[in-house]
Design a protein around this motif. Sequence first.
Motif, PDB file in Angstrom:
ATOM      1  N   UNK A 265      41.609  31.626  47.720  1.00 32.66           N
ATOM      2  CA  UNK A 265      42.843  30.858  47.890  1.00 32.66           C
ATOM      3  C   UNK A 265      43.682  30.939  46.621  1.00 32.66           C
ATOM      4  N   UNK A 266      44.959  31.270  46.785  1.00 32.81           N
ATOM      5  CA  UNK A 266      45.879  31.358  45.649  1.00 32.81           C
ATOM      6  C   UNK A 266      46.920  30.244  45.674  1.00 32.81           C
ATOM      7  N   UNK A 267      47.014  29.513  46.790  1.00 37.10           N
ATOM      8  CA  UNK A 267      47.986  28.432  46.913  1.00 37.10           C
ATOM      9  C   UNK A 267      47.425  27.395  47.862  1.00 37.10           C
TER      10      UNK A 267
ATOM     11  N   UNK B 167      47.539  29.622  51.004  1.00 31.85           N
ATOM     12  CA  UNK B 167      47.665  31.079  50.964  1.00 31.85           C
ATOM     13  C   UNK B 167      46.391  31.648  50.371  1.00 31.85           C
ATOM     14  N   UNK B 168      45.919  32.735  50.961  1.00 31.21           N
ATOM     15  CA  UNK B 168      44.676  33.356  50.502  1.00 31.21           C
ATOM     16  C   UNK B 168      44.721  34.849  50.769  1.00 31.21           C
TER      17      UNK B 168
ATOM     18  N   UNK C 230      41.896  40.807  42.013  1.00 30.72           N
ATOM     19  CA  UNK C 230      43.260  40.558  42.505  1.00 30.72           C
ATOM     20  C   UNK C 230      43.533  39.055  42.559  1.00 30.72           C
ATOM     21  N   UNK C 231      42.550  38.314  43.028  1.00 31.91           N
ATOM     22  CA  UNK C 231      42.673  36.860  43.117  1.00 31.91           C
ATOM     23  C   UNK C 231      42.996  36.269  41.744  1.00 31.91           C
ATOM     24  N   UNK C 232      42.252  36.676  40.745  1.00 38.85           N
ATOM     25  CA  UNK C 232      42.471  36.165  39.390  1.00 38.85           C
ATOM     26  C   UNK C 232      43.859  36.536  38.877  1.00 38.85           C
ATOM     27  N   UNK C 233      44.266  37.767  39.092  1.00 35.76           N
ATOM     28  CA  UNK C 233      45.583  38.212  38.610  1.00 35.76           C
ATOM     29  C   UNK C 233      46.704  37.403  39.276  1.00 35.76           C
TER      30      UNK C 233
END
Length: 131
Positions: free
Chosen positions: A17-19, A26-27, A122-125
């Motif tokens: 999850x990014x948001x 968002x994921x 990618x998740x971390x970036x």
Amino acid sequence: MPTIFSKIINGELPGRIVWSDDQVAAFLTIAPLTSGHTLVVPRAEIDEWTDLEPELLTRVMTVSHTIGAALKRVFDAPRVGLVVAGFEVPHAHVHVFPAWEMAEFDFTRANPNVSGDELDAHHKRILDALG
């Protein structure tokens, strides 16, 4: 019965999850068109995007815009694709992904074999860019 997206949003299934806010999450997808391909999903389980209330649709698109800007920076892409397809999962969602050419909009080219390590990177970036 909850959709797979609700299970990811609620932490019942793993997801990158990014948001997350009270209306939208968002994921990263596990079958990306390009690196960083993110799904923006309303928390409400509504099948078709055309059935979203205008305020919720606005929130989904605002978050998609924010995610798209971050993806463009992170992956140094000339464009960011945005697609509402709606056939994969009966839960409205927006595909947001870095794009270099029109061929990358072809869902038959999605890669279901991306390693967990690559998705984690990618998740971390993306998280760092949204920071």
